[in-house]
Design a protein around this motif. Structure first.
Motif, PDB file in Angstrom:
ATOM      1  N   SER A  11       0.821  -1.219   0.000  1.00 17.86           N
ATOM      2  CA  SER A  11       0.000   0.000   0.000  1.00 17.86           C
ATOM      3  C   SER A  11       0.849   1.261   0.000  1.00 17.86           C
ATOM      4  O   SER A  11       0.410   2.308   0.460  1.00 17.86           O
ATOM      5  N   ALA A  19      -4.529   1.603  -6.853  1.00 18.18           N
ATOM      6  CA  ALA A  19      -5.857   1.304  -6.312  1.00 18.18           C
ATOM      7  C   ALA A  19      -6.805   2.478  -6.504  1.00 18.18           C
ATOM      8  O   ALA A  19      -7.979   2.312  -6.861  1.00 18.18           O
ATOM      9  N   TYR A  20      -6.306   3.675  -6.283  1.00 14.93           N
ATOM     10  CA  TYR A  20      -7.100   4.892  -6.498  1.00 14.93           C
ATOM     11  C   TYR A  20      -7.545   4.991  -7.961  1.00 14.93           C
ATOM     12  O   TYR A  20      -8.704   5.326  -8.253  1.00 14.93           O
ATOM     13  N   ALA A  23     -10.228   2.196  -8.613  1.00 16.63           N
ATOM     14  CA  ALA A  23     -11.424   2.141  -7.764  1.00 16.63           C
ATOM     15  C   ALA A  23     -12.707   2.539  -8.485  1.00 16.63           C
ATOM     16  O   ALA A  23     -13.747   1.876  -8.321  1.00 16.63           O
ATOM     17  N   ASN A  28     -13.555  -5.471  -8.175  1.00 20.10           N
ATOM     18  CA  ASN A  28     -13.326  -5.943  -6.813  1.00 20.10           C
ATOM     19  C   ASN A  28     -11.811  -5.932  -6.547  1.00 20.10           C
ATOM     20  O   ASN A  28     -11.058  -6.697  -7.151  1.00 20.10           O
ATOM     21  N   ILE A  29     -11.372  -5.049  -5.662  1.00 21.59           N
ATOM     22  CA  ILE A  29      -9.949  -4.816  -5.432  1.00 21.59           C
ATOM     23  C   ILE A  29      -9.620  -5.119  -3.980  1.00 21.59           C
ATOM     24  O   ILE A  29     -10.272  -4.604  -3.058  1.00 21.59           O
ATOM     25  N   ALA A 213      -9.320   5.732  -2.294  1.00 25.75           N
ATOM     26  CA  ALA A 213      -9.683   4.436  -2.861  1.00 25.75           C
ATOM     27  C   ALA A 213     -10.604   3.663  -1.931  1.00 25.75           C
ATOM     28  O   ALA A 213     -11.587   3.043  -2.369  1.00 25.75           O
ATOM     29  N   LEU A 214     -10.286   3.694  -0.638  1.00 24.23           N
ATOM     30  CA  LEU A 214     -11.079   2.925   0.334  1.00 24.23           C
ATOM     31  C   LEU A 214     -12.465   3.518   0.561  1.00 24.23           C
ATOM     32  O   LEU A 214     -13.317   2.870   1.177  1.00 24.23           O
ATOM     33  N   ASN A 218     -15.978  -1.152  -3.291  1.00 25.84           N
ATOM     34  CA  ASN A 218     -15.368  -2.289  -3.983  1.00 25.84           C
ATOM     35  C   ASN A 218     -13.874  -2.452  -3.669  1.00 25.84           C
ATOM     36  O   ASN A 218     -13.216  -3.338  -4.210  1.00 25.84           O
ATOM     37  N   VAL A 219     -13.328  -1.598  -2.788  1.00 27.27           N
ATOM     38  CA  VAL A 219     -11.904  -1.659  -2.444  1.00 27.27           C
ATOM     39  C   VAL A 219     -11.764  -2.032  -0.981  1.00 27.27           C
ATOM     40  O   VAL A 219     -12.406  -1.431  -0.107  1.00 27.27           O
ATOM     41  N   ARG A 220     -10.915  -3.023  -0.706  1.00 23.39           N
ATOM     42  CA  ARG A 220     -10.722  -3.472   0.675  1.00 23.39           C
ATOM     43  C   ARG A 220      -9.238  -3.611   0.969  1.00 23.39           C
ATOM     44  O   ARG A 220      -8.464  -4.113   0.156  1.00 23.39           O
TER      45      ARG A 220
END
Length: 501
Positions: A11, A19-20, A23, A28-29, A213-214, A218-220
């Motif tokens: 991260s 990820a950003y 997103a 599904n990320i 992103a979080l 759909n982002v974990r």
């Protein structure tokens, strides 16, 4: 065994920025992070705890090329090493994308030039809320968008030294910084270079792209995950599972697309620790380049003293000097970048001198000091490498361009003497401070020489990307953070477009 669209390992700036970028697609990320969130605490702004006691340092030990253990100073947290970075977000100069002769060799061509990355630099500057100024630095590359915010202001001591340099015909220019100064100082009046950010003013990988992103359902993010190896199918072309441990338990996860973003050392090590009958040297390694071409920077700390006047300065990492970056007037060669360090303090000084001294004396020296980070390019060599030795990591860094770096240090001694500083002290950072580690899984057009294509996809595998400092073909002589972020946005756009531009 869960199946997701994208599995991102790490991260830090590469992984969080990618990820950003992905997103908004609704994919599904999942992001696996080895560390945990940095919580605010009294130690977070205690310079003695940070620099003397090493409160936040990992206990991890690596081996150098001679088998001697050393502490690399890596940090394993959500946000990666950027939680402790100085917030400097330079663009690579346009010349950095092409082979250039240096005093002891040459650097290499990139598979694309500056213009390809330029629009993504602008988007990365907006994402990281970079503060900076146009039209001052003579090496500034062309830009299509202005800085999002005005430069961080200079304190009186810093304005004084900048004025001295201007009178010598030099061009001190604001550092491009991802620091919200008011928020940072509201928490405590300290410098930020090397000081952890706990959502208190630095825009790092967590507080910039990862938090955004979080915000998407759909982002974990899953923390405390130490990835052990990647597994492939019988053909060796498809990554089928990622093995990791969490709380002492062995786990695995599969994904349609796997992205390594664990840092230039750890990403290369993970690939080498994932052999397959078709890939006995590790994954993505048919070129035998994984783990090779390790680069850092040649760096020296320089402290200049004017004993005639004391200053009470809180922070000082606000301007840089690139007058010797493209061409030194005497040698005609590129020498590198000079920028300020984050204002030396008595605890920092105490941690870096071999003898005890009373705190009042150390503080007296600090009040008369201006601190500098002198940095030169390290060019890629296949003999400079990182590799596993059982459960150990070996970093056999072979610094290059040492002559050029010594020339830059010499030039700066001359400059600061002319500027009126009576005492000039230097200390090389040495080969055990891989703070700008890069190059171990580089991009290129030729799969026989480079593991990754220009969009960071592994040539050897259908669903593997490496998006961190590993991909850099050259180190340039400025901080790599913004270039990593810009490439992550470029790769994210490419993936979101289905691989079509």
């Amino acid at each position: 065994m869960a199946t997701v669209d994208y599995l991102i390992i790490g991260s830090g700036i590469g992984g969080a920025t990618l990820a950003y970028a992905l997103a908004p697609t609704g994919a599904n990320i999942i992001i696996l992070e080895r560390g945990e969130h940095l919580e605010d605490s009294s130690e977070a702004r205690d310079l003695a705890a940070i620099f003397q006691k090493g409160h936040f340092r990992s206990s991890e030990m690596w081996l150098d090329g001679k088998g001697k253990p050393f502490s690399p100073g890596n940090f394993y947290n959500v946000g990666g090493n950027s939680k402790f970075y100085g917030g400097v977000m330079y663009r690579y100069r346009a010349n950095d994308f092409h082979a250039r002769k240096l005093p002891e060799g040459s650097t290499v061509d990139w598979p694309f030039d500056y213009d390809e990355l330029e629009p993504w630099y602008g988007k990365a500057e907006a994402l990281y809320k970079v503060r900076g100024g146009d039209g001052i630095d003579p090496t500034d590359p062309p830009r299509s968008t202005p800085f999002p915010h005005a430069p961080v202001p200079y304190e009186p001591q810093i304005e004084d030294v900048a004025d001295r340099l201007r009178k010598l015909g030099l061009h001190p220019s604001p550092l491009p910084l991802s620091v919200d100064l008011d928020t940072w100082l509201d928490r405590a009046a300290t410098p930020w270079d090397g000081v952890p950010d706990t959502h208190t003013g630095k825009i790092d990988a967590e507080t910039g792209p990862l938090d955004k992103a979080l915000a998407h359902p759909n982002v974990r993010l899953i923390t405390g995950c130490h990835v052990i190896r990647l597994e492939t199918d019988a053909s060796g072309r498809q990554i089928t599972a990622v093995r990791y441990t969490q709380d002492g338990n062995a786990k695995s996860i599969s994904a349609s697309k796997v992205v390594l973003a664990a840092g230039a050392v750890n990403s290369a090590i993970l690939l080498q620790r994932s052999p397959h009958p078709i890939h006995p040297g590790g994954l993505a390694n048919s070129s035998d380049a994984v783990g090779r071409y390790f680069m850092n920077h040649n760096t020296t700390a320089m402290i200049t003293y004017d004993l005639r006047k004391a200053w009470k300065t809180v922070y000082s990492k606000v301007f840089g000097l690139n007058d010797f970056y493209l061409k030194d007037a005497e040698t005609g060669m590129p020498l590198g970048n000079v920028q300020q360090l984050g204002k030396i303090s008595a605890p920092v000084l105490a941690a870096n001198i071999p003898v005890w001294a009373p705190k009042w004396l150390l503080q007296w020296f600090c009040d008369h000091a201006v601190d500098w980070y002198v940095m030169s390019e390290d060019f890629p060599s296949p003999d400079s490498r990182v590799y596993p030795d059982g459960d150990k990591i070996v970093l056999d860094w072979r610094p290059s361009n040492v002559k050029g770096h010594k020339l830059l240090v010499q030039r700066m001694r001359q400059v600061f003497r002319k500027a009126g500083y009576q005492i000039i002290l230097t200390k090389p950072f040495g080969n055990k401070s891989p703070s700008h580690q890069c190059g171990t899984v580089r991009i290129g057009h030729d799969p026989a020489k480079a593991p990754l294509d220009p969009y960071c996809k592994a040539y050897d595998h259908e669903n593997l990307w490496v998006v961190d400092a590993s991909f850099l073909p050259s180190s340039a002589a400025v901080n790599p953070s913004l270039t990593i972020a810009a490439q992550a946005l470029r790769v994210g756009h490419h993936l979101a477009s289905g691989g079509h531009e």
